[in-house]
Enzyme design. Structure first.
Site, short mmCIF file in Angstrom:
data_model
loop_
_atom_site.label_atom_id
_atom_site.label_comp_id
_atom_site.label_asym_id
_atom_site.label_seq_id
_atom_site.Cartn_x
_atom_site.Cartn_y
_atom_site.Cartn_z
CB ALA A 294 19.77 72.83 46.85
CE LYS A 295 19.70 65.15 44.20
NZ LYS A 295 18.62 65.10 43.21
N GLY A 296 21.43 67.34 48.46
CA GLY A 296 22.05 66.92 49.71
C GLY A 296 22.34 65.43 49.64
CB VAL B 95 25.89 71.50 47.28
CG1 VAL B 95 26.37 72.51 46.23
CG2 VAL B 95 27.08 70.79 47.91
#
Ligand code: NAD
Length: 426
Positions: free
Chosen positions: A115-117, A70
């Site tokens: 962001a992050k995953g 995201v």
């Protein structure tokens, strides 16, 4: 516009990390009098990618895994944020963490968005080969988003420098040449930065030192409890011990260890390495994670996972200073109770920003192909954290608000300024 937080939303902030992140954003946006157009833009993640992908296991079977990436915001620069491997990873958690990254990068004034995953997997249940295959396939699935100019992952819970090396290698193989700046937190041998491994805890302890000075807490002999015996937690134990504090309790997912004379970091690390419950270490008392959070200590460092201090246990927290090593360890309702009791909270987006700070240094070094020394890294990190702490502290006085609201106001103002000046496309 009035505050958009209903009592129902306020209750869901206890369970849903994205609701908690929105609540914190709304509180600060309200105080800033942020324009409705900007407010609605900044409440939504910009891009969300869900991927379902197969991995061949060692026994020849194929398992399906779900992952996410995201990007919350890219107004100030490429998206930046870690990748988490955990069986409980969920889209709202990744959204919340992506949003926190936007504010975190802005609060320390880095030219990055957030962001992050994450991948829904218990990494310790996989063999090394399975973990490598899963990582390479996940990297391929999110390759449409990541890149040195667009979105730069880093380690988070359940991932490490080896995982970053596999991602860097996978993306490099796709292009036919090495692209070190596609991830940060890599091993130094392939373009990683000196000091990255300890950056988050070094920054965290810098913030603790600054806050303790303002609050009149003498760190020499001050007692500390640390939840989480991973990268952030154990690094914090080392640096806190270095500044003279006495870490009397540490925990991990197996529970915790308490010794009023102080714990030895190397022995805790050895126990973690042997997968021994920390409470089984010789010479300590076994405690639970909930007991650790309510110990009578000067400083509490939640450095494990989100949602640990809530409306249920905040009333029993006795520390004067809570320094958030983890992301989102205190829920909004928990925070209200702590603030009413006069507890000072050094908020995650400031307190654990040292990691992304040195990630930024790593990205800059990779792009330039020119590397800095340990002392250059630690001086630049210390000065970045001191400046950010000073700005947040100043604003909390001016605005007569808590440190989290001040940090959010500073960050949102910077992101909103970038969004306004860039304008709306088309
Ligand atoms: P890690 O995987 O190295 O360590 C996590 C620790 O938390 C482990 O000791 C684990 O046993 C413990 N833990 C997990 N579930 C728990 C539970 N239910 N109760 C108690 N302990 C539990 O992870 P890390 O990199 O140290 O990250 C910890 C936190 O810090 C996360 O919230 C992460 O998002 C945040 N953070 C990490 C970095 C970084 O650079 N690594 C940077 C900023 C923020």
């Amino acid at each position: 516009m009035t505050t958009v937080v209903s009592s129902e939303t306020s209750h869901s902030t206890e369970q849903n990390p994205f609701d908690a992140a929105l609540y914190q954003f709304d509180t600060a946006a309200e105080r800033l009098g942020l324009d409705d157009r900007l407010r609605s833009m900044l409440r939504k993640p910009r891009r969300e990618l869900t991927v379902n992908f197969p991995v061949e296991m060692d026994d020849g079977t194929v398992s399906m895994f779900r992952g996410y990436r995201v990007q919350h915001n890219v107004h100030r620069g490429p998206a930046k944020g870690g990748i988490r491997y955990s069986s409980s990873v969920a889209l709202d958690e990744v959204r919340a963490l992506a949003m926190l990254m936007t504010w975190k990068c802005a609060v320390v004034d880095l030219p990055f968005g957030g962001a992050k995953g994450g991948v829904q997997v218990e990494p310790r249940a996989l063999s090394r080969r399975e973990l490598e295959n899963l990582t390479r396939r996940y990297a391929t699935e999110i390759a449409v988003l990541i890149g040195p100019e667009s979105d730069i992952p880093a380690p988070d819970m359940g991932t490490n420098s080896q995982v970053m090396a596999w991602i860097m290698d996978t993306i490099s193989m796709h292009h036919g040449y090495s692209i070190p700046a596609v991830v940060t937190g890599k091993p130094v041998s392939i373009g990683g930065s000196r000091g990255r491994l300890t950056a988050t805890s070094a920054g965290l302890v810098r913030v603790i030192v600054e806050a303790a000075a303002k609050l009149g807490i003498n760190l020499e002999g001050a007692t500390v409890a640390v939840q989480g015996a991973g990268n952030v937690g154990m690094g914090a134990v080392d640096f806190l011990t270095e500044v003279g504090a006495r870490v009397v309790a540490v925990s991990d997912r197996t529970g915790g260890a308490f010794n009023n004379r102080g714990l030895d970091a190397d022995r805790v690390r050895a126990a973690v390495g042997e997968l021994m419950p920390l409470g089984d270490m010789p010479g300590v008392d076994a405690i639970t994670n909930s007991e650790l959070l309510t110990l009578d200590v000067d400083i509490l460092v939640p450095a494990a996972i989100e949602g640990q201090i809530t409306s249920r246990n905040a009333g029993s927290v006795r520390a004067k200073l809570v320094a958030e090593g983890a992301n989102g360890p205190v829920t909004p309702r928990g925070e209200e109770i702590l603030l009413d009791a006069g507890t000072v909270i050094a908020p995650d987006i400031l307190a654990n920003a040292g990691g992304v700070g040195v990630s930024y240094f790593e990205w800059v070094q990779d792009l330039q192909g020119f590397f800095w020394t340990d002392s250059q890294i630690s001086e630049r990190l210390a000065s970045m954290m001191r400046r950010a702490f000073g700005e947040v502290w100043e604003l909390h006085f001016q605005e007569d608000c808590d440190l989290r609201t001040a940090a959010y106001m500073l960050a949102i103002r910077r992101v909103a300024e970038a969004a306004s000046v860039r304008g709306l496309y088309p």
